[in-house]
Enzyme design. Structure first.
Site, PDB file in Angstrom:
ATOM      1  N   PHE A 110      27.901  31.377  45.108  1.00 49.96           N
ATOM      2  CA  PHE A 110      28.571  32.493  45.767  1.00 49.96           C
ATOM      3  C   PHE A 110      28.807  33.577  44.726  1.00 49.96           C
ATOM      4  O   PHE A 110      29.848  33.602  44.062  1.00 49.96           O
ATOM      5  CB  PHE A 110      29.895  32.011  46.375  1.00 49.96           C
ATOM      6  N   GLY A 153      34.524  26.160  36.784  1.00 50.65           N
ATOM      7  CA  GLY A 153      33.924  26.069  38.121  1.00 50.65           C
ATOM      8  C   GLY A 153      32.435  26.306  38.059  1.00 50.65           C
ATOM      9  O   GLY A 153      31.955  27.431  38.261  1.00 50.65           O
ATOM     10  N   GLY A 181      33.897  18.513  43.765  1.00 53.98           N
ATOM     11  CA  GLY A 181      33.990  19.511  44.827  1.00 53.98           C
ATOM     12  C   GLY A 181      35.426  19.932  45.039  1.00 53.98           C
ATOM     13  O   GLY A 181      36.320  19.091  44.996  1.00 53.98           O
ATOM     14  N   HIS A 183      40.608  27.682  44.281  1.00 53.92           N
ATOM     15  CA  HIS A 183      41.134  28.994  44.637  1.00 53.92           C
ATOM     16  C   HIS A 183      42.534  28.945  45.233  1.00 53.92           C
ATOM     17  O   HIS A 183      43.033  29.960  45.710  1.00 53.92           O
ATOM     18  CB  HIS A 183      40.170  29.707  45.584  1.00 53.92           C
ATOM     19  N   HIS A 207      36.871  35.590  39.354  1.00 53.07           N
ATOM     20  CA  HIS A 207      36.064  35.837  40.553  1.00 53.07           C
ATOM     21  C   HIS A 207      36.928  35.795  41.801  1.00 53.07           C
ATOM     22  O   HIS A 207      38.019  35.239  41.797  1.00 53.07           O
ATOM     23  CB  HIS A 207      34.936  34.799  40.661  1.00 53.07           C
TER      24      HIS A 207
END
Ligand code: MG
Length: 207
Positions: free
Chosen positions: A15, A41, A71, A141, A166
């Site tokens: 992403f 990450g 994950g 996040h 990010h």
């Protein structure tokens, strides 16, 4: 940046917009002369290829990309970024580490992107303060995850080094607000200078 590396990075799972990737490449090329680059990450290595190619072009320090490869909540079954192809249902674990290593090998960046498997806070606590050239925070996040990564890694950036974050979204309609809130709080601190916001990539430089 070599065309074949950019092309491979752009098709890799992940992403990241091309403009954000090119900003990471440019910043890593400069910052890696000052100290190592760390990414929090990894996922499948899309952004790590941009960072590592920047490091390679400078010929100094590599990128260490840290991920527990279990994950995060968003990537697990039921999460908004769940990818069934990246999930081993038998073991209940992601396939991201193998994909990451494969992507690094495919573009020949083994000496410039070094995967580290573990909790980012555990890895960071073991490192000295003020030595890193650049840290790119793109791990969990949630507000708690972002706060823990910032608290652990921001002090490890040296003078003139960059803190990149990010998914900094000024408009809440575009995404979660935890990275923006952490970024805004840092930006208000004297020791950080605002550099740019490219897409959702926020960049600060340590004075
Ligand atoms: Mg991200």
């Amino acid at each position: 940046m070599r065309d074949e590396v950019r092309a491979w990075a752009l098709q890799a799972r992940g992403f990241l917009a091309e403009s954000e990737g090119m900003a990471l490449y440019r910043l890593a090329a400069e910052a890696s002369r000052r100290g190592p680059v760390v990414e929090i990450g990894s996922y499948c290595g899309k952004s790590a290829l941009f960072l590592g190619e920047g490091c390679r072009s400078a010929g100094a320090n590599p990128t260490f990309t840290v991920d527990h490869h279990r994950g995060n909540e968003e990537q697990r079954p039921g999460g908004p970024y769940f990818d069934p192809e990246m999930w081993d249902a038998e073991t209940g674990t992601p396939r991201t580490l193998a994909e990451l290593v494969g992507n690094i090998r495919h573009v020949g960046l083994e000496d410039w992107v070094v995967p580290v498997v573990g909790e980012a806070t555990v890895v960071g606590r073991a490192l000295p303060a003020g030595k890193l050239g650049l840290v790119f925070i793109d791990g969990g996040h949630s507000a708690a995850d972002v706060a823990a990564d910032v608290a652990t890694w921001a002090p490890r950036i040296g003078r003139g080094g960059y803190l990149c974050m990010h998914d900094v979204y000024p408009d809440p309609a575009d995404g979660g607000q935890a990275p923006l809130q952490a970024f805004t709080a840092l930006r208000a601190e004297r020791k950080w200078r605002f550099v740019e916001l490219t897409g959702s990539l926020g960049v600060l430089q340590r004075r």
